[in-house]
Enzyme design. Structure first.
Site, PDB file in Angstrom:
ATOM      1  N   GLY A 194      -9.526  -2.946  -7.310  1.00  0.00           N
ATOM      2  CA  GLY A 194      -9.170  -3.767  -8.466  1.00  0.00           C
ATOM      3  C   GLY A 194      -9.136  -5.239  -8.083  1.00  0.00           C
ATOM      4  O   GLY A 194      -8.124  -5.904  -8.235  1.00  0.00           O
TER       5      GLY A 194
ATOM      6  N   TYR B  19       0.858  -1.180   0.000  1.00  0.00           N
ATOM      7  CA  TYR B  19       0.000   0.000   0.000  1.00  0.00           C
ATOM      8  C   TYR B  19       0.899   1.236   0.000  1.00  0.00           C
ATOM      9  O   TYR B  19       1.871   1.300   0.758  1.00  0.00           O
ATOM     10  CB  TYR B  19      -0.873  -0.034   1.264  1.00  0.00           C
TER      11      TYR B  19
ATOM     12  N   TYR C 138     -12.201   2.508  -7.618  1.00  0.00           N
ATOM     13  CA  TYR C 138     -11.741   2.576  -6.226  1.00  0.00           C
ATOM     14  C   TYR C 138     -11.178   1.254  -5.737  1.00  0.00           C
ATOM     15  O   TYR C 138     -10.801   1.121  -4.568  1.00  0.00           O
ATOM     16  CB  TYR C 138     -12.866   3.070  -5.302  1.00  0.00           C
TER      17      TYR C 138
ATOM     18  N   PHE D  55     -10.762   7.146  -6.999  1.00  0.00           N
ATOM     19  CA  PHE D  55     -11.021   7.666  -5.656  1.00  0.00           C
ATOM     20  C   PHE D  55     -10.222   6.862  -4.642  1.00  0.00           C
ATOM     21  O   PHE D  55     -10.198   5.631  -4.672  1.00  0.00           O
ATOM     22  CB  PHE D  55     -12.509   7.594  -5.291  1.00  0.00           C
ATOM     23  N   TRP D  56      -9.591   7.592  -3.762  1.00  0.00           N
ATOM     24  CA  TRP D  56      -8.825   6.961  -2.685  1.00  0.00           C
ATOM     25  C   TRP D  56      -9.097   7.745  -1.417  1.00  0.00           C
ATOM     26  O   TRP D  56      -8.685   8.886  -1.287  1.00  0.00           O
ATOM     27  CB  TRP D  56      -7.339   6.975  -3.028  1.00  0.00           C
TER      28      TRP D  56
ATOM     29  N   ARG E  30     -20.389 -10.974  -9.811  1.00  0.00           N
ATOM     30  CA  ARG E  30     -19.708 -12.024 -10.583  1.00  0.00           C
ATOM     31  C   ARG E  30     -20.585 -13.274 -10.623  1.00  0.00           C
ATOM     32  O   ARG E  30     -21.474 -13.460  -9.780  1.00  0.00           O
ATOM     33  CB  ARG E  30     -18.326 -12.324  -9.999  1.00  0.00           C
ATOM     34  N   ASP E  31     -20.322 -14.105 -11.612  1.00  0.00           N
ATOM     35  CA  ASP E  31     -21.068 -15.359 -11.705  1.00  0.00           C
ATOM     36  C   ASP E  31     -20.620 -16.269 -10.568  1.00  0.00           C
ATOM     37  O   ASP E  31     -19.433 -16.407 -10.299  1.00  0.00           O
ATOM     38  CB  ASP E  31     -20.782 -16.020 -13.061  1.00  0.00           C
ATOM     39  N   ARG E  32     -21.591 -16.851  -9.885  1.00  0.00           N
ATOM     40  CA  ARG E  32     -21.267 -17.705  -8.745  1.00  0.00           C
ATOM     41  C   ARG E  32     -22.477 -18.586  -8.476  1.00  0.00           C
ATOM     42  O   ARG E  32     -23.585 -18.261  -8.895  1.00  0.00           O
ATOM     43  CB  ARG E  32     -20.957 -16.865  -7.524  1.00  0.00           C
TER      44      ARG E  32
END
Lengths: 374, 374
Positions: free
Chosen positions: B288, B95, B286, B311-312, B217-219
């Protein structure tokens, strides 16, 4: 709309007449028409396309019937008009905003007032004018449009610059002004620096004390290209392969980190612009010559706080910008007259339109901007 | 800085004492110290790391020596603190902004005032406080910091919400307010909609009449997830594979095209957000989670005029936002108290810190946000 091919001429073509017999028929009709009306334009020789497709196969030069010059109309004898990449894309049918076919090609140019309607004010035969905002259908010898279309420019402006001032130089100017406030001493970075917009960016920036970092593609003779760009005012010029280093910013020498970047290439060349940008910087995309997309890491957005934007002159124009636009044209033509805004152009007579088109299509390798002289 | 591990305790560790013998030594010292000074904190049990690396191997729970409570200091007995992904990244050393090692983990949390220095105003023992802006080193039982660090919150705020309000919900709120002006009836689109920030976006948007289009997400069990998000106020929820259609906007039904999008995933999920955005829209990145970059076509910038931003929260905080931040915390805690802001959390006793850490590291599959109760 005057940009639509006049229907009479068009019908003759559609009925299967050869272009030669069509021209004869057309001239005959023209003479007949002109005999009973003094408010008609001369016939116009124009580059038209009836359908979208490869420009070298779908365009042809035809003669169009005279049209009426109504009381608010101005008839302009065109002097010169460029072949811009966007003109090609419009003919190909891949440009989002384009005239309906059949259409006359071209979007900007310069002409001389030939005749004016009875209610026209402030324009007289002999005046040098450009369509401003630019307007479809400039590849023809005579254009009749409402007086509001035409903007009178200084007659001493070099003809080929007046013909090309509203697309590329205006794009460069808007992009330098509309995204980040730049002060003398600040820096910008761009790829595709040898493009006309790129060259304009270098020179307009230079005239304001703004430094430029320029990226060009690897090619034979790159030293010569670098020299040429430095002569225009470029502070730094790098080929893409010269930027295959760990930290491109170590190459900045005394320049500040750029707050603003321009991308007209995409792919790796866009990533290089991003690498040069300072924390919180902005990259503006206005072209995609490599046909590759732009790839950005998550951390560029979060931790480096970069902004990615786009610029499209035609969209900018579509807002009510006519007045603003004209002031900028004067500014840019002044720079051109003073020799502070230069770019390479090749002027080709209208009769050789298809030679110029082949050059503009890149069929003869890298060529200067092609300007049709009518 | 109080976030640095107290040096006395640290030396003991470095000298090779086992953590057990260290604790004994430490307690002995503590008693001795407290006997001659009433202005010391109690000893603190803390999660510390001496070097960066995998959090489950570099962190350990140790007891730290009491520190002096100076006249402007407040000693807080921590009640609860979450394990956020950014806490993990800080320990890993990946970070960009992180405390120097050795350090105590954690960045936000809630506590109760234990004692105050002689010059402290407005805070009394028993008050419920959070560090605001958040501040490194919240994973410990007692923290001593300047009074300016602490913000008194309503005691009726649910403890686990007070502990987590300044990172995820505040990110959601800022992103909804700082990029595009949204009015009731407008829509936003986001991926990673099941993340805590995603859930907060849905609920804060809902409370303002803003509609949300959500991508997950597909799940297995995606129908259940959709139900859950709809219950929070989501207008539309799609899995990524449901969006493999020619025109995603045809799925919008009655919703307006979103002007604002949020991306915390990257890769295909980011491209889907871009597809939903209206002309001129903005996507804010914001996170990944997929570790894949964001790929954007040239035409998205030029013809669709999209803006991509980032954005952070930590960067936003570093500007002088303390006052602004505190007002927003009250607003968000009010929403939580009223049941209008909910997200799943699992409270784990401090003794089981490493179990919670394993869950937060994803070693046991998808788990709720882990909250350490001290």
């Amino acid at each position: 709309m005057a940009s639509v091919v006049r229907s009479g001429a068009w019908k003759a073509l559609k009925n299967g007449s050869t272009s030669e017999s069509f021209v004869h028929l057309h001239r005959f009709q023209t003479l007949r028409v002109r005999s009973f009306s003094a408010t008609m334009s001369p016939p116009s020789k124009a580059v038209v396309y009836e359908q979208h497709g490869p420009p070298d196969s779908v365009t042809r030069v035809v003669e169009l019937l005279p049209v009426e010059v109504k009381e608010n109309d101005v008839c302009v004898r065109m002097l010169a008009s460029p072949i811009n990449p966007s003109d090609i894309n419009r003919i190909e049918g891949v440009y989002p905003v384009r005239p309906q076919v059949p259409a006359v090609g071209g979007y900007e140019g310069v002409g001389e007032v030939h005749s004016v309607g009875s209610a026209v004010k402030g324009l007289l035969p002999g005046d040098r004018v450009i369509p401003s905002p630019p307007s479809f259908g400039t590849w023809q010898t005579y254009i009749v449009k409402d007086q509001s279309v035409w903007y009178k420019v200084n007659k001493e402006s070099p003809m080929e610059y007046a013909a090309t001032i509203t697309v590329n130089p205006l794009t460069a100017l808007r992009m330098l002004e509309d995204f980040v406030t730049l002060n003398s001493g600040d820096a910008i970075v761009q790829n595709g620096a040898t493009s006309i917009v790129g060259q304009c960016i270098i020179q307009i920036a230079r005239s304001r004390g703004i430094r430029s970092v320029n990226i060009i593609r690897d090619r034979t003779g790159s030293e010569e290209v670098k020299q040429k760009l430095r002569k225009l005012g470029a502070d730094e010029v790098f080929t893409e392969s010269e930027l295959e280093v760990k930290n491109v910013k170590s190459l900045l020498a005394g320049l500040p980190e750029p707050a603003l970047g321009f991308n007209c290439v995409g792919g790796n060349a866009a990533s290089l612009v991003l690498k040069f940008l300072r924390q919180g910087g902005t990259m503006v995309t206005y072209g995609g010559m490599s046909k590759k997309p732009i790839t950005v890491s998550t951390s560029s957005f979060i931790f480096k706080n970069l902004s990615l934007r786009g610029f499209w002159l035609q969209k900018w124009m579509s807002a009510d910008k006519a007045k603003e636009c004209r002031g900028m044209i004067d500014y840019l033509l002044d720079l051109a007259r003073e020799g502070k805004l230069k770019y390479e152009m090749e002027v080709t007579p209208f009769d050789d339109f298809h030679i110029a088109l082949d050059k503009a299509l890149g069929k003869q390798g890298s060529q200067p901007k092609q300007i049709i002289k009518f």
